[in-house]
Design a protein around this motif. Structure first.
Motif, PDB file in Angstrom:
ATOM      1  N   LYS A  51      -6.341  -1.905   5.418  1.00 26.81           N
ATOM      2  CA  LYS A  51      -6.695  -3.114   5.015  1.00 26.81           C
ATOM      3  C   LYS A  51      -5.601  -4.192   4.714  1.00 26.81           C
ATOM      4  O   LYS A  51      -5.206  -5.204   5.092  1.00 26.81           O
ATOM      5  N   THR A  52      -4.643  -3.577   4.029  1.00 28.08           N
ATOM      6  CA  THR A  52      -3.380  -4.184   3.520  1.00 28.08           C
ATOM      7  C   THR A  52      -2.546  -4.289   4.954  1.00 28.08           C
ATOM      8  O   THR A  52      -2.038  -5.441   4.995  1.00 28.08           O
ATOM      9  N   ARG A  84      -1.677   4.099  -2.162  1.00 26.76           N
ATOM     10  CA  ARG A  84      -3.267   4.144  -2.216  1.00 26.76           C
ATOM     11  C   ARG A  84      -3.757   4.548  -1.178  1.00 26.76           C
ATOM     12  O   ARG A  84      -2.921   5.305  -0.217  1.00 26.76           O
ATOM     13  N   LYS A  85      -5.093   4.987  -1.054  1.00 28.58           N
ATOM     14  CA  LYS A  85      -5.653   5.640  -0.095  1.00 28.58           C
ATOM     15  C   LYS A  85      -5.464   4.882   1.280  1.00 28.58           C
ATOM     16  O   LYS A  85      -5.493   3.736   1.341  1.00 28.58           O
ATOM     17  N   LYS A 117      -4.316  -7.522   6.609  1.00 25.79           N
ATOM     18  CA  LYS A 117      -4.030  -8.679   5.941  1.00 25.79           C
ATOM     19  C   LYS A 117      -2.555  -9.093   6.351  1.00 25.79           C
ATOM     20  O   LYS A 117      -2.218 -10.149   6.289  1.00 25.79           O
ATOM     21  N   SER A 168      -7.351   1.571   2.209  1.00 27.49           N
ATOM     22  CA  SER A 168      -6.806   0.405   1.495  1.00 27.49           C
ATOM     23  C   SER A 168      -5.575   0.105   2.015  1.00 27.49           C
ATOM     24  O   SER A 168      -5.177  -0.841   2.428  1.00 27.49           O
ATOM     25  N   TYR A 169      -4.780   1.090   2.652  1.00 31.13           N
ATOM     26  CA  TYR A 169      -3.594   0.956   3.452  1.00 31.13           C
ATOM     27  C   TYR A 169      -3.834   0.188   4.825  1.00 31.13           C
ATOM     28  O   TYR A 169      -3.008  -0.925   5.096  1.00 31.13           O
ATOM     29  N   GLY A 171       0.776  -1.281   0.095  1.00 29.83           N
ATOM     30  CA  GLY A 171       0.084  -0.063  -0.040  1.00 29.83           C
ATOM     31  C   GLY A 171       0.886   1.270  -0.103  1.00 29.83           C
ATOM     32  O   GLY A 171       0.679   2.197  -0.759  1.00 29.83           O
TER      33      GLY A 171
END
Lengths: 214, 214
Positions: free
Chosen positions: B21-22, B14-15, B25, B18-19, B9
């Motif tokens: 979420k990465t 990315r926004k 994960k 998203s970061y 991310g």
């Protein structure tokens, strides 16, 4: 597994001359395997390279040692004879030389990083019960703990041990320090003086000044 | 190599959502990888098994960590945060709790032999300069020697260190013993009490009674 495989001459009951020749060949293989494993590691070291060094075919080599792990175990036992020499007291009743032997072995190891790396990696891998050298290392540590405990017991009996130090515990910690310093030293040889650290450790366990070794 | 790989991310800019979420994960992958490596070892542990546990494809996993050794390095750094917690003094100026932290970490390790085996094997293998985790372990030992040296320096400053004990040397030997006892313990858990041996060692370095830990 059994770590020592009897030379094939014994099994097939050949005559004495043939047996001696087999023994000599076996020794040459062990020396070559030791060099290859020390330089390239156990996994990368190739049986073909070892066979080449003693001018044999790989099949010929496998006649003496059934597989790579049997060869490795034999190499280690062969080296242990050298290790044992360091612990041999120079004179009867002189337990202090046993401690000096530990320092001499450490000094020797400082000159052969490839062997130390091989030993560290293998002993760690071999903690897994399924590893081909597992039983060898279990027995080796029993033997070395017994040997070093005897040294500290003799020191205690002659009044050389600091009060409250238990010989078996002193042996476990001395061996542990011996092993653990090797990893630090291999990673950064400038940062760790293995002989100096072991000498400082032994000095805390005994009542006399532990001599410096070269 | 660089042991910590920034999450993808960051690289692709990315926004924020998203970061996050990465990152989440990535953390799930690390936890799964830690379990798999601890159970099966580094070599036998499979990327597919790790990916399955977090319901990803192997390709998806490799998007976060480019290869197995990068994943391993990240797992180790992730675990180091836990290790660091053991060394954190409970109150300001209380260096004695630093020593207790070492014993607590040892007691914790006694409950997770799979992790100890993984660590021992990897640290030994990684002494080879070409190993993917070599730089990680060099830096890790620098960090841990610095941390433990600081504890002994603080003890010296408050008069808790035995006269003649040098803090950096005390750190090297304590870490060496910590590491070396693990190999003996993994080979024969009945024969070696890691916490007891380390406590005896620390007791020889300080002027106060080192408390027992559970």
């Amino acid at each position: 597994m059994t770590a020592v495989h009897p030379p094939s001459g014994r099994r097939t009951g050949r005559k004495r001359g043939s047996y001696a020749k087999t023994e000599q060949k076996r020794r040459l293989i062990l020396e070559a395997a030791f060099e290859v494993f020390s330089q390239d590691g156990y996994r990368s070291g190739s049986l073909r390279d070892i066979a080449d060094r003693v001018q044999m075919s790989e099949a010929g080599l496998l006649h003496h040692f059934p597989n790579k792990s049997a060869l490795l175990a034999a190499v280690l036992e062969h080296r242990d004879q050298r290790t044992a020499d360091f612990f041999e007291p120079e004179g009867p009743g002189d337990a202090r030389t046993g401690l000096i032997g530990i320092l001499r072995l450490t000094a020797y190891n400082s000159s052969v990083p490839g062997i130390v790396e091989l030993y560290c990696t293998l002993s760690a891998e071999a903690t897994a019960p399924a590893h081909p050298a597992h039983d060898y290392f279990v027995r080796r540590y029993e033997w070395i703990r017994g040997t070093v405990t005897s040294i500290f017991e003799a020191l205690r009996d002659q009044g050389d041990l600091v009060a409250g130090v238990e010989p078996a515990s002193a042996a476990r910690s001395t061996i542990g320090l011996f092993d653990g310093l090797q990893v630090q030293w291999l990673l950064d040889r400038e940062a760790v003086d293995m002989v100096g650290e072991l000498r400082a450790h032994l000095s805390r366990l005994v009542n006399f000044e532990v001599p410096a070794v070269e």
